[in-house]
Structure formats: C-alpha cells, structure tokens
Write a protein that holds these residues in place. Structure first.
Motif, PDB file in Angstrom:
ATOM      1  N   GLY A   1       0.788  -1.226   0.000  1.00  0.00           N
ATOM      2  CA  GLY A   1       0.000   0.000   0.000  1.00  0.00           C
ATOM      3  C   GLY A   1       0.814   1.267   0.000  1.00  0.00           C
ATOM      4  O   GLY A   1       1.771   1.411  -0.754  1.00  0.00           O
ATOM      5  N   MET A   2       0.461   2.195   0.885  1.00  0.00           N
ATOM      6  CA  MET A   2       1.109   3.503   0.914  1.00  0.00           C
ATOM      7  C   MET A   2       2.216   3.577   1.967  1.00  0.00           C
ATOM      8  O   MET A   2       2.733   4.646   2.251  1.00  0.00           O
ATOM      9  N   PHE A  62       4.830   0.331  -2.497  1.00  0.00           N
ATOM     10  CA  PHE A  62       3.594   0.626  -3.236  1.00  0.00           C
ATOM     11  C   PHE A  62       3.048  -0.582  -4.002  1.00  0.00           C
ATOM     12  O   PHE A  62       2.843  -0.522  -5.214  1.00  0.00           O
ATOM     13  N   LEU A 107      -0.022  -3.541  -4.241  1.00  0.00           N
ATOM     14  CA  LEU A 107      -1.303  -4.076  -3.792  1.00  0.00           C
ATOM     15  C   LEU A 107      -1.203  -5.609  -3.871  1.00  0.00           C
ATOM     16  O   LEU A 107      -0.348  -6.147  -4.580  1.00  0.00           O
ATOM     17  N   MET A 130      -0.727  -7.298  -7.279  1.00  0.00           N
ATOM     18  CA  MET A 130       0.601  -7.124  -7.889  1.00  0.00           C
ATOM     19  C   MET A 130       1.592  -8.113  -7.283  1.00  0.00           C
ATOM     20  O   MET A 130       2.454  -8.662  -7.982  1.00  0.00           O
ATOM     21  N   TRP A 146      -0.178   0.742   9.167  1.00  0.00           N
ATOM     22  CA  TRP A 146      -1.316  -0.040   9.667  1.00  0.00           C
ATOM     23  C   TRP A 146      -1.977  -0.910   8.608  1.00  0.00           C
ATOM     24  O   TRP A 146      -2.826  -1.728   8.920  1.00  0.00           O
ATOM     25  N   TYR A 167      -5.407  -5.104   6.593  1.00  0.00           N
ATOM     26  CA  TYR A 167      -6.363  -5.099   5.481  1.00  0.00           C
ATOM     27  C   TYR A 167      -5.828  -5.915   4.311  1.00  0.00           C
ATOM     28  O   TYR A 167      -6.540  -6.689   3.692  1.00  0.00           O
ATOM     29  N   SER A 196       8.259  -3.994  13.028  1.00  0.00           N
ATOM     30  CA  SER A 196       8.136  -3.741  14.463  1.00  0.00           C
ATOM     31  C   SER A 196       6.722  -3.332  14.865  1.00  0.00           C
ATOM     32  O   SER A 196       6.381  -3.382  16.028  1.00  0.00           O
ATOM     33  N   VAL A 197       5.879  -2.919  13.907  1.00  0.00           N
ATOM     34  CA  VAL A 197       4.542  -2.445  14.293  1.00  0.00           C
ATOM     35  C   VAL A 197       3.525  -3.575  14.440  1.00  0.00           C
ATOM     36  O   VAL A 197       2.399  -3.342  14.849  1.00  0.00           O
ATOM     37  N   THR A 237       1.693  -6.074  16.210  1.00  0.00           N
ATOM     38  CA  THR A 237       1.513  -6.290  17.649  1.00  0.00           C
ATOM     39  C   THR A 237       1.342  -7.788  17.943  1.00  0.00           C
ATOM     40  O   THR A 237       1.019  -8.565  17.040  1.00  0.00           O
ATOM     41  N   PRO A 238       1.522  -8.189  19.207  1.00  0.00           N
ATOM     42  CA  PRO A 238       1.305  -9.598  19.558  1.00  0.00           C
ATOM     43  C   PRO A 238      -0.104 -10.075  19.184  1.00  0.00           C
ATOM     44  O   PRO A 238      -0.284 -11.183  18.685  1.00  0.00           O
ATOM     45  N   GLY A 239      -1.108  -9.219  19.416  1.00  0.00           N
ATOM     46  CA  GLY A 239      -2.480  -9.590  19.077  1.00  0.00           C
ATOM     47  C   GLY A 239      -2.641  -9.829  17.582  1.00  0.00           C
ATOM     48  O   GLY A 239      -3.235 -10.826  17.154  1.00  0.00           O
ATOM     49  N   ASP A 240      -2.092  -8.904  16.788  1.00  0.00           N
ATOM     50  CA  ASP A 240      -2.174  -9.044  15.334  1.00  0.00           C
ATOM     51  C   ASP A 240      -1.378 -10.254  14.848  1.00  0.00           C
ATOM     52  O   ASP A 240      -1.759 -10.915  13.884  1.00  0.00           O
TER      53      ASP A 240
END
Lengths: 339, 134
Positions: B12-13, B40, B42, B45, B65, B69, B92-93, B95-98
């Motif tokens: 994505g962006m 960049f 999707l 691609m 984030w 999605y 690093s972003v 999270t354990p939940g994700d």
C-alpha cells in the motif's frame, strides 16, 4: 500568505536512514542551494524568497552535537545568504528551523524509555532555540501512534517550556568552550562536504546516477552495524535488556485499533460526485499540458485545479503522469478524467 | 539445497523501506535470491510477481497499519489461484495480538523487532524446503 513557508527543506526524512548530523546538513544545504540558484535564474530577487525558507531538521540522542549542529546551520545559512547570494534583508539571514525528534532513535523494547528520549531531545532543541518542535510518539517504534502518545509528546514540550524555563533565554550555551568548539568543527565539516559534493557535478545529475542513493545505503548499513555491534548504545535493545515477558509497560495501547476516517472518505466521495466534470476535465488537462511544457509556472494551473474541486491526490497524480510515471503509484485508482 | 527465491515487498502507501532493504540484504548474504518489489504494492501485484518470478516465499515488510487489510486479501488471492506460497510478515509495528490473528489466517511466520537474522534465514529455508517436498 505572509507567514507561509513556500520552501521547507526537510532533512529529517532522508537522514532517518541513518545519516550522521554532518551528512544530514550537508545534503540539506545542497538542496537549499539548488533551489535558490534555480529561483535566482528565474529572476526572483533573493530577499523576496529567502525569508520564507524553513528547515526541518532531525534530532538524534547526542545532546551537544545536535545543539551544535543547529548553531552551525544558522551560521552557515547566514553567511551563505549574505556572502554568496547577496541577501541584505536581515530576515533572509536567519534560518527558521523546526525539528522532529528521531523515530530511529526510539526502541520497540521497553517503550516507556522513549518518553525519556523525547524529553532529552526536546531539551536539546529548546536550548538550541528552534522555532518549532515535534516529538515523535513513544509508541511509534511498534505501532501507528496512539492518541495517548501524541498527548504525552505535547505535554513533554509544555513541561520543558513552562516548568524548566530553558526556552526563556536565547543561546544559553553560547560561550561554552565545548559547544563553541563543537559548533566550529561541525560548521567546517558540513561546509567541506557541501563543497566536495558540488565539485562532483550537478546535484540533479548525481541524483540520477544514484550517487545519493549509495550514500544512503552506506549510512543505513553503518547504522545497522553500530547497533548490532553495540557501538551505539541503545538501552533496552543492545544493552540493559529485559526478557520480552517482562517488557509489558505501556504495551496495551498498542493493541487498540484506530479506524480510518470513514466519514471523511464519504465526504470526499460525495464532493467528487457533485463537482462539475467538464470544468474538472478542462483544468486538469490544462495542468497536464503546463507540466509537460518546459519551464511553465505550475502554480496557476494547480490553483485552478483545486478551485474546480480537484484533490491534492489528483493534482499529484496528473503531475506524475506528465513527468512520465504512473497516475497512482499503487495502481489502485485511475485519473478522474481522460487526458 | 540452493536457490531459495524470496519476493520482498511493501504494501500500500507504507513508505518505510529501510527494514525491507535490510532484510533483502540479509537474505542475499545468506545465499538466497531476492526479488525486491519495493514499495507501493497491492496484493494482486504481489501475487502476479510471485508467480512470474516463481518464488518460494513472499516476505512483506510492514511499518504502517495497512497490513491488517491487505494481508488477508493477499492470502485469499493465493488461495483462489491455488498457489501454495508461504507468506511471511516482518515489522516492528505488528503487535502480539495481530501476530496471533495473522498466523490464524494462514501467515507462515511473523517477525517482530526482536527477530534475529539467523531466525529469519532459518524460517525461510525451512518453509522453502517444506514446499519443495510438497
């Protein structure tokens, strides 16, 4: 717009690959000098635009070096404007400097320590006398920053300003033997690098040849090695670590999700449905043609496009097309009109 | 075995490229062939590149984030086309939940900020070897 900064030299984003402060400011000056020379070539007098140049710098963790860097930048900027570009208005000589604290300096480990890092950095910046500060959110090393962390960043600034009083005096370290020596040293090293890069040729050509890219690559590798080998201490990361299961403080905010602004997206879509398509096609074609033509002023067609309801994304997309790349780099959207 | 082929891409962006470049180098230095798709991208691609380049593993670098999605969308596309290419997520972003959620949806591995070079290389080698056995 008398207070609008038409040109913000952003040394933050490229220095975040791991450039040191000398490389950061040398590249910043390369860009400033390039733009200044282009404007002078177009016949704009230096004192008409120099007062509205702003510089957005990075702030790492080396306290005195970051202060000295900003002091050296002010000296170099003033001297360059006066002696090289002939500026006479005193406002042309004073650099407006804003700063983001380095996201690269933060750690995902023991994130509460990032609040301490932000405080040290804000203190350095206040002492250096910058015009504006943004402290990176303490949780940005491990998530899209939360509203709570934004507020803490703001509160940090307010505490430094209102409680510590350091911002009440201009250049409090002026005359310090150490800071003066460091400022002089950085001033020389930054300028030596500017001159050595310019001696290699036109910066635009150097960029096309990948010269800057290779500088960034080397800096990124150098930084990674410094962290890996522990030469650059990072508390919680390469020294004084705790086991992950004990590293829980302030982590809960990371699991809270922020939705995209769906309401805003609907508003924009509604606006796009209602605008005059014929007029939009005319102004965007005009912008496309002006961008393809050599040396045309794009300001007027861009203003025309936004007045006809074109969004910033659409204007950017049309410019990208005119310069030979894709309307949408991600390929998710098409131009709103056929050109 | 030799010639493990890995596609490294950013979704994505998301503008952050440093991690992807670092991991690409790391894998190259470990003797893998890296197809670097950069920023960049999707999901469609990425699937097309993975097929064209005949890769063993798709590695996604996430520092924004969008991954919650796009990663499920990518897994669905692979499923629809009956492609059994393991997808790994690093950043690093995440999270354990994700991480738990992504693993439950079919992501083969998630690498957080504490992942070591050795761990990343070994996990990719194992996944490529397991796929060869299929």
């Amino acid at each position: 717009m008398p207070k609008f900064h038409g040109f913000l030299e952003d040394t933050y984003y490229f220095s975040e690959v791991g450039l040191d402060s000398v490389e950061e400011m040398a590249l910043g000056f390369i860009e400033i000098r390039y733009v200044v020379r282009e404007l002078l070539k177009r016949g704009v007098a230096i004192d008409r635009f120099a007062p509205r140049i702003a510089i957005l710098v990075n702030c790492r963790m080396d306290f005195f070096e970051e202060i000295a860097k900003i002091r050296a930048t002010r000296r170099l900027f003033a001297r360059m404007m006066r002696e090289e570009f002939g500026a006479q208005d005193p406002r042309s000589l004073s650099a407006a400097i804003t700063c983001h604290t380095s996201g690269l300096s933060l750690t995902s480990q023991q994130p509460v320590n990032n609040i301490v890092r932000g405080t040290v950095q804000a203190l350095a910046l206040a002492i250096a006398g910058v015009q504006a500060i943004e402290i990176s959110a303490f949780d940005e090393a491990y998530r899209t920053p939360s509203p709570e962390s934004h507020l803490i960043a703001l509160r940090t600034q307010q505490i430094v300003d209102l409680e510590s009083n350091v911002a009440k005096v201009a250049d409090p370290l002026g005359g310090s033997y150490f800071v003066e020596a460091l400022t002089g040293d950085l001033e020389k090293r930054i300028w030596d690098m500017v001159l050595s890069i310019e001696a290699k040729g036109d910066p635009a050509e150097l960029s096309d040849k990948g010269w800057f890219r290779s500088l960034f690559d080397k800096a990124a590798e150098r930084y990674a090695a410094q962290i890996r080998e522990g030469k650059l201490p990072k508390v919680g990361l390469n020294v004084h670590q705790v086991p992950p299961e004990e590293d829980t403080m302030l982590r809960d905010v990371a699991e809270r999700k922020m939705d995209p602004c769906w309401g805003r997206i609907e508003q924009v879509q509604e606006m796009k449905r209602k605008r005059d398509q014929g007029r939009l096609a005319a102004v965007l074609s005009d912008l496309y043609r002006a961008a393809k033509a050599e040396g045309e002023n794009l300001m007027w067609p861009m203003i025309g496009a936004t007045e006809a309801g074109a969004t910033m994304g659409e204007v950017g997309g049309i410019l990208r097309m005119a310069y030979g790349s894709r309307y949408d780099p991600v390929g998710g959207t098409e131009p709103p009109v056929s050109l | 075995m030799s010639g493990v082929r890995v596609l490294i891409a950013i979704l994505g962006m998301d503008q952050h490229e440093l991690g992807a470049i670092a991991v690409a180098r790391l894998l190259r230095d470990a003797g893998m062939e890296v197809i670097y798709a950069g920023r960049f991208n999707l999901p469609g691609m990425i699937v097309n590149s993975a097929v064209e380049e005949d890769v063993d593993v798709v590695g996604l670098s996430c520092h924004s984030w969008e991954y919650m999605y796009y990663v499920p969308e990518l897994l669905n596309l692979l499923e629809e086309r009956q492609l059994r290419i393991p997808v790994m997520v690093g950043g690093s972003v995440v999270t354990p939940g994700d991480t738990q959620l992504l693993l439950s949806k079919g992501v083969a591995a998630v690498f957080g900020p504490a992942a070591t070079a050795g761990e990343i290389v070994q996990t990719i080698r194992d996944a490529a070897r397991a796929r060869e056995g299929v």
